[in-house]
Design a protein around this motif. Structure first.
Motif, PDB file in Angstrom:
ATOM      1  N   ARG A  95     -10.803  21.324   6.980  1.00 36.67           N
ATOM      2  CA  ARG A  95     -11.099  22.151   5.788  1.00 36.67           C
ATOM      3  C   ARG A  95     -11.085  21.344   4.509  1.00 36.67           C
ATOM      4  NH1 ARG A  95      -5.787  22.683   4.346  1.00 36.67           N
ATOM      5  NH2 ARG A  95      -4.307  22.894   6.069  1.00 36.67           N
ATOM      6  N   ASP A 102       0.839  -1.200   0.000  1.00 36.46           N
ATOM      7  CA  ASP A 102       0.000   0.000   0.000  1.00 36.46           C
ATOM      8  C   ASP A 102       0.872   1.247   0.000  1.00 36.46           C
ATOM      9  OD1 ASP A 102      -2.277  -1.474   0.015  1.00 36.46           O
ATOM     10  OD2 ASP A 102      -3.221  -0.378   1.664  1.00 36.46           O
ATOM     11  N   GLU A 141      -0.643   9.163   6.949  1.00 37.93           N
ATOM     12  CA  GLU A 141      -1.269  10.355   7.521  1.00 37.93           C
ATOM     13  C   GLU A 141      -0.249  11.162   8.345  1.00 37.93           C
ATOM     14  OE1 GLU A 141      -4.904   9.279   9.484  1.00 37.93           O
ATOM     15  OE2 GLU A 141      -5.173  11.279  10.327  1.00 37.93           O
ATOM     16  N   GLY A 148       0.901  18.087   4.410  1.00 32.35           N
ATOM     17  CA  GLY A 148       0.113  17.582   3.293  1.00 32.35           C
ATOM     18  C   GLY A 148       0.681  17.861   1.927  1.00 32.35           C
ATOM     19  N   LEU A 175     -11.761  11.449   7.442  1.00 33.05           N
ATOM     20  CA  LEU A 175     -10.803  12.198   8.244  1.00 33.05           C
ATOM     21  C   LEU A 175      -9.369  11.809   7.886  1.00 33.05           C
ATOM     22  CD1 LEU A 175     -11.123  14.335  10.334  1.00 33.05           C
ATOM     23  CD2 LEU A 175     -11.119  12.586  12.120  1.00 33.05           C
ATOM     24  N   CYS A 176      -9.144  10.480   7.775  1.00 37.26           N
ATOM     25  CA  CYS A 176      -7.792  10.002   7.492  1.00 37.26           C
ATOM     26  C   CYS A 176      -7.333  10.506   6.115  1.00 37.26           C
ATOM     27  CB  CYS A 176      -7.759   8.481   7.540  1.00 37.26           C
ATOM     28  SG  CYS A 176      -6.129   7.784   7.255  1.00 37.26           S
ATOM     29  N   HIS A 232       1.806  16.880  -1.559  1.00 39.49           N
ATOM     30  CA  HIS A 232       1.565  15.685  -2.390  1.00 39.49           C
ATOM     31  C   HIS A 232       1.995  15.946  -3.813  1.00 39.49           C
ATOM     32  CE1 HIS A 232      -0.430  12.661   0.070  1.00 39.49           C
ATOM     33  NE2 HIS A 232      -0.768  13.693   0.811  1.00 39.49           N
ATOM     34  N   ALA A 273      -2.352   3.549   6.162  1.00 42.05           N
ATOM     35  CA  ALA A 273      -3.022   4.845   6.043  1.00 42.05           C
ATOM     36  C   ALA A 273      -2.568   5.786   7.162  1.00 42.05           C
ATOM     37  CB  ALA A 273      -4.536   4.642   6.109  1.00 42.05           C
ATOM     38  N   ALA A 298       2.237  12.736   6.035  1.00 43.31           N
ATOM     39  CA  ALA A 298       1.635  13.829   5.272  1.00 43.31           C
ATOM     40  C   ALA A 298       1.447  15.056   6.168  1.00 43.31           C
ATOM     41  CB  ALA A 298       0.293  13.375   4.711  1.00 43.31           C
ATOM     42  N   GLN A 299       0.918  14.817   7.373  1.00 41.62           N
ATOM     43  CA  GLN A 299       0.692  15.968   8.265  1.00 41.62           C
ATOM     44  C   GLN A 299       2.014  16.628   8.625  1.00 41.62           C
ATOM     45  OE1 GLN A 299      -1.788  13.796  11.095  1.00 41.62           O
ATOM     46  NE2 GLN A 299      -3.314  15.415  10.882  1.00 41.62           N
ATOM     47  N   ASN A 359      -6.664  14.273   6.215  1.00 39.09           N
ATOM     48  CA  ASN A 359      -5.390  14.558   6.883  1.00 39.09           C
ATOM     49  C   ASN A 359      -4.194  14.229   5.996  1.00 39.09           C
ATOM     50  OD1 ASN A 359      -6.644  15.489   9.157  1.00 39.09           O
ATOM     51  ND2 ASN A 359      -6.599  13.493  10.194  1.00 39.09           N
ATOM     52  N   GLN A 360      -4.432  13.392   4.970  1.00 41.72           N
ATOM     53  CA  GLN A 360      -3.353  13.112   4.024  1.00 41.72           C
ATOM     54  C   GLN A 360      -3.317  14.180   2.933  1.00 41.72           C
ATOM     55  OE1 GLN A 360      -3.205   8.911   2.703  1.00 41.72           O
ATOM     56  NE2 GLN A 360      -4.686   8.526   4.334  1.00 41.72           N
ATOM     57  N   GLY A 361      -4.230  15.150   3.022  1.00 37.57           N
ATOM     58  CA  GLY A 361      -4.192  16.277   2.089  1.00 37.57           C
ATOM     59  C   GLY A 361      -5.124  16.125   0.904  1.00 37.57           C
ATOM     60  N   PHE A 362      -6.018  15.125   0.930  1.00 39.96           N
ATOM     61  CA  PHE A 362      -6.965  14.964  -0.174  1.00 39.96           C
ATOM     62  C   PHE A 362      -8.307  15.577   0.205  1.00 39.96           C
ATOM     63  CE2 PHE A 362      -4.203  11.140  -0.202  1.00 39.96           C
ATOM     64  CZ  PHE A 362      -3.479  11.473  -1.339  1.00 39.96           C
ATOM     65  N   ALA A 417      -6.473   6.153  -1.293  1.00 36.77           N
ATOM     66  CA  ALA A 417      -5.475   7.219  -1.430  1.00 36.77           C
ATOM     67  C   ALA A 417      -4.448   6.888  -2.512  1.00 36.77           C
ATOM     68  CB  ALA A 417      -4.771   7.443  -0.093  1.00 36.77           C
ATOM     69  N   ILE A 418      -4.269   5.595  -2.780  1.00 35.12           N
ATOM     70  CA  ILE A 418      -3.195   5.204  -3.703  1.00 35.12           C
ATOM     71  C   ILE A 418      -3.322   5.900  -5.062  1.00 35.12           C
ATOM     72  CG2 ILE A 418      -2.174   3.263  -4.961  1.00 35.12           C
ATOM     73  CD1 ILE A 418      -2.755   1.554  -2.423  1.00 35.12           C
ATOM     74  N   ARG A 472       2.124   4.001  -3.454  1.00 32.68           N
ATOM     75  CA  ARG A 472       1.784   5.431  -3.540  1.00 32.68           C
ATOM     76  C   ARG A 472       3.020   6.275  -3.323  1.00 32.68           C
ATOM     77  NH1 ARG A 472      -1.890   7.036   1.386  1.00 32.68           N
ATOM     78  NH2 ARG A 472      -1.125   9.078   0.749  1.00 32.68           N
ATOM     79  N   ALA A 528      -9.079   4.056   3.576  1.00 32.42           N
ATOM     80  CA  ALA A 528      -8.421   5.368   3.440  1.00 32.42           C
ATOM     81  C   ALA A 528      -7.061   5.196   2.774  1.00 32.42           C
ATOM     82  CB  ALA A 528      -8.265   6.028   4.799  1.00 32.42           C
ATOM     83  N   SER A 529      -6.452   4.030   2.987  1.00 29.17           N
ATOM     84  CA  SER A 529      -5.181   3.761   2.320  1.00 29.17           C
ATOM     85  C   SER A 529      -5.426   3.351   0.869  1.00 29.17           C
ATOM     86  CB  SER A 529      -4.434   2.648   3.050  1.00 29.17           C
ATOM     87  OG  SER A 529      -3.343   2.188   2.269  1.00 29.17           O
ATOM     88  N   ALA A 575      -2.831   9.685  -4.745  1.00 31.46           N
ATOM     89  CA  ALA A 575      -1.444  10.092  -4.520  1.00 31.46           C
ATOM     90  C   ALA A 575      -0.643   9.992  -5.812  1.00 31.46           C
ATOM     91  CB  ALA A 575      -0.811   9.220  -3.443  1.00 31.46           C
ATOM     92  N   SER A 603      -3.708  -2.308   5.763  1.00 29.24           N
ATOM     93  CA  SER A 603      -3.961  -1.077   5.008  1.00 29.24           C
ATOM     94  C   SER A 603      -4.225   0.070   5.969  1.00 29.24           C
ATOM     95  CB  SER A 603      -5.155  -1.271   4.066  1.00 29.24           C
ATOM     96  OG  SER A 603      -4.815  -2.162   3.026  1.00 29.24           O
TER      97      SER A 603
END
Lengths: 434, 530, 258, 569
Positions: D215, A22, A424, A432, D165-166, A434, A420, A427-428, D169-172, D479-480, A26, D475-476, D483, A416
């Motif tokens: 946001r 996973d 996360e 974030g 939320l997850c 990307h 994630a 990313a935080q 928080n990864q920016g998506f 996201a793939i 990415r 969420a993972s 991303a 997974s």
């Protein structure tokens, strides 16, 4: 401050592999650490998987190879995590790479060395039922396909060195310590088997025809020690009746662990169906207490086993197994709790389903990572309900059986999940990007 | 004024009773102290009648029957004579005195003789002390069943029962008796149907062999649960199910009386050296009594204490042997008579302390468990250590102080007694002691150590076809090992096995024919002390 | 020796093919005769494929797709249903039993059902015996029929009708008028009949030039009808007068580039 | 200059033993020998496991050594293994569409394991068919598309919110669409959660608070999905708000977190007839609101409407623990209240749940196992209480329990609009009525359709912790592609031959994805990223002007002929 974009995954079982894939697919760099010479974990030891009866190695082999092929994944097999410093976003990890005495870059996996190696020892991968050489790969589908010399048993005859065309054998190889910087860590170290010997009433270790389930999986497995034929180890006879005993050491306040391993009822059912398929003449009994059918398709699977395959379920945990020392045949004494009668039954083979328990080594790893263990020795979730894969250490996540009993799909989904969460926090940390 | 002696008289219907009638019809005066009980034959008089009579406070017991040769039932009177002899010995052991028991032949025509016998006996008794025993049974003190049960359910983990049936699948009795299942017993209590059980036989069926306890995944201590419940269970049922008409229990109860002064040193071999005070005390147990009670089985039970003392002497120890040692109370405690058990416990502990002993050795697993486990639970820590003789001997072996001079070329198999093994975890010392004997090959039965099988009876309860089945099954297993000798460290095992083999067997006698001997005796032989 | 029919199965990738896999995974046995061809969707099954397969001696053909509503491609399976309906009508004219073609819905979770329908169909075919087109010497008439049917299935008219059936019935034709299923079926049947017979005529006179009378006898058809078809075929440039014997023109087939 | 025969394809065939899965039934060496005799086959070999890294390298070697330009693997099903082997071809520099598989395990050795000879014959035929097709294969390229970096989450329950939320928080960007007027889902109805007994509302408020504050997340409540068009990376979503107005937006991936309904046990055990017969969920709500005036005796019945012989056969997983928890809550506040739990098999799986059972036993909750054959029966009494008579399966006795309150544990069942969604998104539903994942073992939270994922109880009954695990999992997964920003799509698409097309428009009408439109010249043209490659258009084109890539007429016919005409070999 900049967060490191790579992740350390500890444990190369199905959970570890899923988390790695996973993250890698990415774009994260992943270091997958596995203590054994090959990744694959428990799943590669299984013959088929319930309830779909997929051939286990068939579905997991592609994942192993994906891990091997994915340019973002660095496999660190035959390695162990030694030391971890730093904190979320910037961990520095020391990995001990045990010497294979075979130079991975050179080894082609041709197997010439093993052919010539004069030392034969039990193969742990086959639950010691099979034989391997002192220079070996645990299984034919090993990833990476690199041989390893087990130093305990090697007699240093240097035959392997002589026959190796690639000049890959190196007896002077030293353990090396690799230092890595990672942003997050995923722990997926899986489980081990409860020692069924300690339940002496069932005679495991004393009676040849009493096996534990994972041994039986190896017997069933086509690539196993006897090529997937069901025979008694005592005399090579094809058994005419096999009995499974559930909850050996599980659900126990004494002489075991207090929790339920969650998978046994189903894998026993699966193995029973396989027996009926291999040997339609062979009767199969499953002695259980509560049938754990909580998973998707489980109840239907049990119904199929009972109605279509004639597997017999008896609600009782036998009191003891007695061996006829002459024939090696076994007698089980049990109270059929739904019939309110105590009886005995003869069986040619008895398969114990021992508790699946946290690894003894979890303690050490926990202290290296500063993780808390729960009362059973599983890695403790930060919040049982809402943060199952988080731990008391920010940036370190857990998944698979080492977090608590679960079956393969649950482990995969949770892997997974850990991926994630790792993504996360990174990313935080990077606001974030990307 | 001094109390009149009370005499209980058992009169056979055909001679003596008629004789007594004749005395009456002929208006022959005789002492009024006698309370006649008519039995068809003097042979009917069981020793327990007599012991119970004394326990109840009788000063004398008179048994009368036809003259030898005249017995309406051919030889009932001779049987009576034999029994009276052994009963007399028990009375002596108890310190009551055999003279309180009298057997006389009185025929139909001997009205006068009857009167004479009664009068003489009364006179003799007047000259003796009155029977020191209390005049009524020590009834169990009442307890609140409801909360005793709920307390013991928690104490023994019964509430965690998963109903997996592993107990029944382990229980030697359940295997032969479908009607009995520890699981179902427990479940009934949990659902509040306990009363049914309390008034039934199940509580008295448990062998308390601890096999289920050993294996129960929920750690339910069923035998402890049973023991506690027996306290409130029906005594009638218990007495019904108790073998040997409860003599052993009666003896134990008798001993609770502080004024009872036993005379139980008779078994000591003449050259034995014992002491009044000392470090090491040998706790003999009930063997002197059993030697009498089970004389028909000619077990030579006294060989056991004699061997122990000889062995101790040989290694230079003069053990303390208590002149007035009481029953350890094992059987009372396991049949729910905690009051009397406590009395015995206190008296024994007092005696032991008085003797200044710091180590107590016993050759009886029941005494061992009771002294080592139950006494401290009752009276708190005791300042003496309790060892089974096998532990003591293996100590000696370790210290190189035990020398076997004889070679015993024999194949031996060892039986783990429940109390020694599962109750107390003593598995290896006895084996070590045997294995060290030169020439001995020690073999094992398939079911050994924690998986060993009980000898089929405990606390003399429920000795029936099921226990016999268990015993025979076990003997067959022992025989099948090809051993010449079955060694046990528990006299009770020996008693029960000898008993079953002395009867008509449902199997080929050859299959169960194996010599049985006590561990201490075997050791003594190996030391040329036999 | 016993008759081992040759059966070809056209299976959609998402439901039926997965169902077939599941039957294997669950070790549910079924006769070995079927040879499965994986397509992405049952809708991919072109009538021509089926007829070609029969022409080459298949004893039976199965088309399998997702249950209505489950189609991975919305309603490719319904398209398949229409094509099979048309095919059966067409085949019934050729002398080959239309029962040799069967459509079944099998989902990914129905391994058992898959085995059942395959078993059932196989036994049915065994009962029917070998296809007249199987083996060394196929029945010439039937073969001609199948070739004619194939030609008809390749032709614009039938294809457009099948392709538009849903549209015409549900959305309505260019005049916004919706046809009833019955009405449409009439049109369809008529088209099938004429297109088939025209191609049958074509393939008959491809062997040897024949007169209208001879043709009407051979096809057991009213001479006028035959003549009308000949006219259409001439207009399509598929037939020409070969020669005139006395007053009777003999017609011959032209090799057309189809 | 090349000579003609040099252009003939060079086919390599790799036959897999798959341990004994194939080798134990099919005579693999014989199949290999047969393959060698087939036209254009220049190399054939057998492997113990072709999928092992050893097998893979064998394929690559073969391509190099015998310059093979077509690869056939005869082994298991392409559904699981085609990607692996295709990748191997690519790595050896061979276009992956020049690869073909023969399924001689799932569709040959396994179902025919009792007929080895016939299975071997079939295996040969399957190989011959593959060879026939392979010869005609053409190299293809996968067009690259851009991915809209946002996700649609359908369902605003704990699963949906956790996943959203997850991802956020990864920016998506994430859009949660919830049909109810507020977020929270099933958890809103719950009191305390086992095993920690934390208040459901507590965790819920935390998460929904975080969701609202984030946001990157748009929340659309009282909103229904009207239509979803497009494909992974580029889904087009039409929604209808509560106020009737509609909205349209684009997302790259979709997460299905629609949850479940709970069975209303109408007509069972006197539910609906007697006021003191409740469902476990109703009891839960009463306990939460403190509205339950405490009964003397409570009886709980498990498996009401689940684990049936026919119909609802599945186990609902959460009922045993929920019942235990509520039983304990009752015992806690009213120790004197009798609670009997009538169960069939206690589902106290996993880490803490066994100890949880013991806690209940400590508190005096009584357990009675009943059997499916003899379910409990309910008889009303004059005083309004109930007599529950149950056959104690483990005592073999009929037991009567007088009770003031009967609680029925009913299963979680598929929610009513799942079917609609299943049609809209083309995602299958399993026999149990829950959404069916791509692969039960190794793809438990993906759908077969790319870019769509499932989590929580929409997948199958599960408790909060398990739902959260899955939610984080999707969420993972979701996201793939986001991303990666762009990705390659299927090369198996339709292609129109302008010269043959008459512009009749049949294909335009047939294509469900509006992937075909008429261009200015009036002829049909295919939008490849929209085309999913079903081939229905080609099968219907009156002019036979459409070629279906990788499943062309001549390829399929070749396969069909090979199937029936052995002599063609």
């Amino acid at each position: 401050m900049k967060v490191n974009n790579s992740v350390l995954v500890i444990g190369g079982g199905i959970a570890g592999m899923q988390a790695s894939l996973d993250l890698a697919s990415r774009g994260f760099r992943v270091y997958l650490v596995e203590r054994n010479p090959s990744i694959g974990g428990r799943m590669v030891q299984l013959d088929k998987t319930f309830p779909t009866m997929d051939c286990s190695i068939c579905i997991v082999a592609p994942k192993m190879i994906e891990c091997f092929r994915n340019p973002n994944i660095t496999l660190l097999t035959y390695s162990e995590v030694q030391e971890v410093n730093g904190s979320v976003g910037n961990f520095t990890v020391k990995i001990l790479k045990k010497p294979r005495f075979v130079i991975e870059e050179r080894c082609t996996g041709c197997g010439m060395c093993a052919q010539h190696c004069p030392v034969e020892v039990h193969n742990e991968f086959d639950m010691d039922l099979g034989i391997r050489k002192a220079i070996y790969i645990p299984l034919p589908q090993a990833v990476p396909l690199k041989y390893t010399i087990d130093n305990e048993n090697c007699v240093k005859c240097d035959l392997c060195q002589k026959v190796c065309g690639a000049e890959a054998v190196d007896f002077n190889q030293q353990p090396q310590t690799i230092s890595l910087d990672v942003g997050a860590i995923v722990v997926a170290t899986g489980f081990e088997l409860f020692d069924a010997r300690t339940r002496s009433e069932y005679g495991y270790g004393r009676f040849q025809n009493v096996l534990v389930s994972l041994e039986f999986e190896r017997l069933l497995s086509a690539s196993g020690p006897i090529g997937g034929h069901i025979v008694r180890l005592s005399d090579g006879r094809i058994p005419r009746r096999i009995a499974f005993i559930q909850c050996v050491g599980s659900r126990s306040l004494k002489g075991g662990v207090s929790f339920c391993s969650s998978a046994c009822c189903m894998y026993a059912t699966k193995e029973s169906v396989l027996i009926r398929e291999h040997e339609p003449e062979c009767e199969v009994y499953i002695f259980y207490n509560d049938l754990k059918v909580f998973g998707k398709g489980f109840q239907d699977f049990v119904a199929r086993a009972e109605d279509d395959w004639g597997v017999r379920y008896v609600r009782a945990l036998p009191g003891e197994v007695v061996e006829d020392s002459k024939t090696g045949d076994l007698t089980l004494w049990y109270e059929d709790t739904t019939e309110n009668t105590t009886r005995s039954i003869q069986a040619d083979l008895v398969v114990l389903c021992p508790a699946l328990i946290p690894r003894a080594t979890s303690k050490d790893l926990a202290s290296v990572l500063g993780l808390e263990l729960d009362e059973y020795g599983f890695f403790k979730s930060k919040d049982a309900q809402f943060a199952p894969v988080d731990t008391n250490v920010p940036g370190v996540f857990i998944c698979g059986y080492c977090q608590g009993p679960k079956d393969i799909p649950e482990s995969v989904a949770q892997a997974s999940a850990a991926a994630a969460r790792a993504a996360e926090v990174i990313a935080q940390g990077n606001e974030g990007v990307h | 004024m001094e109390t009149e002696p009370r005499i209980v008289a058992f009169l056979c219907n055909w001679c003596s009773y008629a004789g007594a009638d004749l005395a009456g019809t002929s208006r022959i005066r005789y002492a009024p102290n006698v309370r006649p009980i008519r039995v068809m034959c003097s042979g009917r008089v069981d020793p327990s009648f007599i012991v119970n009579a004394f326990e109840a406070g009788a000063d004398g017991v008179l048994v009368t029957g036809c003259h030898p040769g005249d017995c309406h039932y051919v030889s009932g009177n001779l049987k009576a004579e034999k029994r009276m002899k052994s009963t007399a010995r028990i009375l002596d052991l108890l310190g009551l005195g055999s003279e309180r028991l009298r057997l006389e032949w009185v025929s139909t025509s001997e009205g006068a003789k009857f009167a004479q016998v009664v009068t003489d006996f009364t006179e003799d008794l007047r000259r003796m002390e009155p029977n020191p025993l209390e005049t009524e049974f020590n009834a169990k003190s009442p307890v609140n069943a409801e909360d005793l049960i709920s307390k013991v359910i928690r104490k023994t983990n019964v509430q965690y029962c998963l109903e997996c049936g592993k107990c029944s699948g382990s229980c030697p009795i359940s295997k032969v008796n479908d009607a009995y299942s520890p699981r179902r017993t427990v479940e009934r209590f949990l659902l509040g149907f306990g009363s049914k059980v309390l008034s039934g036989p199940d509580l008295w069926t448990c062998l308390t062999c601890f096999t289920c306890t050993e294996r129960c995944p929920s750690d339910i201590r069923y035998p402890e649960f049973v023991r506690a419940c027996r306290r409130i269970a029906s005594d009638e049922v218990m007495e019904e199910l108790c073998a040997h008409r409860g003599i052993p229990m009666a003896l134990s109860r008798v001993m609770t009386n502080p004024s009872v002064r036993q005379e139980r040193m008779g078994w000591l071999p003449e050259q034995a050296e014992i002491s009044q005070k000392g470090e090491l005390l040998y706790f003999v147990g009930c063997l002197p009594y059993f030697d009498v009670v089970f004389e028909d089985l000619n077990l030579e039970l006294l060989k056991i204490p004699r061997s122990v003392v000889k062995i101790l002497n040989r290694v230079g120890i003069k053990p303390v042997v208590l002149a007035n040692e009481k029953c350890c109370g094992h059987d009372l405690s396991w049949t729910g008579d905690l009051e009397n058990f406590e009395k015995l416990a206190r008296m024994n502990v007092a005696e032991i302390k008085k003797a200044g002993a710091t180590r107590v050795v016993t050759a009886c697993p029941e005494c061992y468990r009771t002294l080592k486990k139950d006494y401290p639970e009752l009276l708190g820590n005791l300042d003496f250590e309790v060892l089974h003789v096998s532990e003591f001997l293996s100590e000696l072996i370790d210290r190189g102080e035990l020398r076997y001079d004889a070679k015993l070329p024999a194949k031996m198999v060892y039986q783990d007694a429940c109390r020694l093994g599962r109750h107390m975890g003593i598995y290896e010392p006895p084996r070590k002691v045997i294995a060290h004997i030169p020439g001995v090959e020690l073999v094992e039965m398939g079911r050994n150590r924690e998986n060993s099988v009980c000898c089929g009876v405990s606390a003399w309860l429920s000795c029936n076809k099921y226990s016999k089945a268990v015993q025979i099954d076990r003997l067959i297993e022992a025989k099948a090992t090809g051993a010449d000798l079955l060694v046990t460290a528990c006299p009770k095992c020996q008693i029960h096995w000898k008993c079953v083999t002395s009867e008509k067997l449902p199997v080929n006698p050859e299959d169960v024919k194996i010599e049985i001997r006590d561990l201490s005796v075997v050791v003594a032989e190996a030391m040329h002390l036999a | 020796m016993t008759f081992e029919p040759k059966i070809v199965g056209f299976l959609c990738n998402w439901c039926s093919y997965a169902g077939a896999d599941l039957a294997g995974v669950s070790r549910i046995a079924y006769p070995t005769n079927i040879r499965i061809i994986r397509l992405m969707c049952s809708g991919r099954v072109d009538p021509v494929l089926v007829l070609e397969t029969f022409a080459n001696g298949a004893d039976g053909v199965m088309v399998m797709g997702c249950h209505p509503g489950d189609c991975h491609y919305v309603e490719g399976n319904l398209q398949a249903e229409r094509k099979v309906k048309m095919l059966k009508k067409l085949i019934s004219r050729t002398g080959l039993e239309p029962e040799r073609l069967r459509l079944e819905w099998v989902s990914a979770s129905e391994g058992g059902l898959f085995a059942d329908v395959v078993r059932d169909f196989t036994y049915q075919i065994i009962a029917m015996g070998p296809s007249p087109l199987a083996g060394e010497k196929p029945d010439v008439d039937v073969l001609e029929g199948i070739l004619a049917a194939k030609a008809a299935a390749e032709d614009f008219r039938l294809r457009v009708l099948v392709g538009r059936e849903k549209g015409i019935i549900e959305d309505g034709n260019v005049y916004e008028e919706k046809l009833s299923q019955e009405k449409f079926d009439e049109t369809m049947d008529e088209a099938i009949a004429t297109e088939y017979i025209r191609n049958k005529i074509y393939f008959t006179i491809r062997r040897e030039p024949l007169s209208v009378r001879e043709l009407s006898k051979h096809l057991d058809l009213d001479p006028q009808a035959v003549l009308r078809h000949i006219v259409v075929l001439r207009r399509r440039g598929m037939v020409a007068v070969d020669r005139v014997e006395g007053t009777t023109p003999l017609y011959a087939a032209l090799e057309v580039g189809r | 200059m090349k000579r003609a025969e040099d252009n003939a394809p060079r086919i390599g065939v790799f036959v897999c033993h798959c341990g004994i899965n194939i080798g134990g039934v099919v005579d693999v060496p014989q199949v290999v020998e047969y393959a060698k005799t087939l036209p254009n086959v220049v190399y054939a070999e057998d492997n113990l496991y072709t999928c092992s890294s050893e097998g893979i390298s064998k394929i690559k070697e073969g391509i190099g050594r015998y310059n093979l330009d077509r690869i056939i693997v005869a082994s298991c099903t392409p559904r699981t293994h085609e990607p692996l082997f295709r990748a191997a071809c690519e790595e050896a520099g061979l276009n992956k569409y020049l690869f073909e598989m023969a399924n001689i395990r799932d569709q040959c050795s396994w179902p025919h394991l009792h007929e080895p000879e016939k299975a071997t014959e079939k295996a040969k035929d399957l190989v011959r068919m593959a060879v026939a097709k392979a010869g005609l294969l053409k190299p293809l390229v996968e067009p690259e598309i851009d991915v809209t970096p946002s996700t649609l989450v359908i369902g605003g329950g704990i699963s949906g919110m956790t996943a959203a939320l997850c991802l956020a928080n990864q920016g998506f960007r994430v859009c949660i669409v919830e049909k109810e007027s507020e977020l929270g889902g099933r958890l809103k109805q719950l009191h305390k959660l086992y095993p920690t007994l934390v208040n459901a509302s507590k965790g819920l408020d935390q998460i929904s608070g975080a969701v609202k504050a984030n946001r990157n997340i748009d929340v659309l409540t009282s909103t229904l999905i009207k239509q979803v068009k497009g494909f992974i990376g580029n889904f087009e979503v039409d929604v209808q708000r509560g106020n009737g107005e509609t909205a349209k937006f684009e997302v790259g991936t979709i997460i299905v977190a629609t949850g479940t309904d709970v069975l209303e046990p109408v007509g069972m055990y006197g539910y609906g007839e007697h006021s003191n017969v409740l469902t476990q969920l109703q009891l839960e709500t009463l306990l939460r609101d403190g509205k339950l005036e405490m009964p003397q005796r409570v009886v709980m019945v498990q498996c009401v409407g689940s684990r049936e012989e026919k119909g609802r056969t599945y186990c609902s997983r959460v009922c045993c623990m929920t019942a235990l928890k509520n039983a304990m809550l009752i015992k806690e506040s009213h120790p004197r209240t009798d609670v009997h739990l009538l169960f069939r098999d206690l589902q106290t799986y996993g880490g803490h749940y066994e100890d949880y059972r013991r806690m209940a036993q400590d508190m005096g909750v009584k357990f009675i196992k009943y059997s499916l054959e003899k379910p409990p029966q309910v008889f009303p009494k004059e005083d309004g209480r109930l007599d529950v008579s149950v056959y104690h399966a483990l005592l073999g006795e009929e037991i009567n329990l007088e009770t003031d309150l009967l609680v029925l544990s009913t299963p979680l069942i598929q929610c009513e609009d799942a079917k609609k969604l299943s049609h809209m998104l083309k995602i299958p539903i399993g026999p149990d009525g829950f959404f069916l994942e791509a692969h039960v073992k190794l793809r438990p939270i993906d759908f077969a359709t790319d870019g769509i994922y499932v989590c929580g109880t929409a997948h199958s009954p599960k408790d909060t912790a398990e739902s959260v695990s899955q939610a984080l999992g999707v969420a993972s997964r979701a996201a793939i592609p986001l991303a990666m920003k762009h990705m390659r799509t299927e090369a198996i698409t339709a292609m129109v031959d302008e010269n043959l097309c008459s512009g009749c428009g049949t294909c335009v009408k047939i294509c469900p994805y509006s992937a075909i439109a008429k261009d200015e010249k009036g002829v049909a043209r295919v939008t490849e990223v929209l085309c999913k490659g079903c081939g229905t258009c080609g099968a219907s084109c009156p002019e036979k002007a459409i070629t279906m890539r990788h499943f062309t007429d001549d390829q399929v016919i070749a396969q069909a002929l090979a199937a029936v005409r052995r002599e063609l070999a």
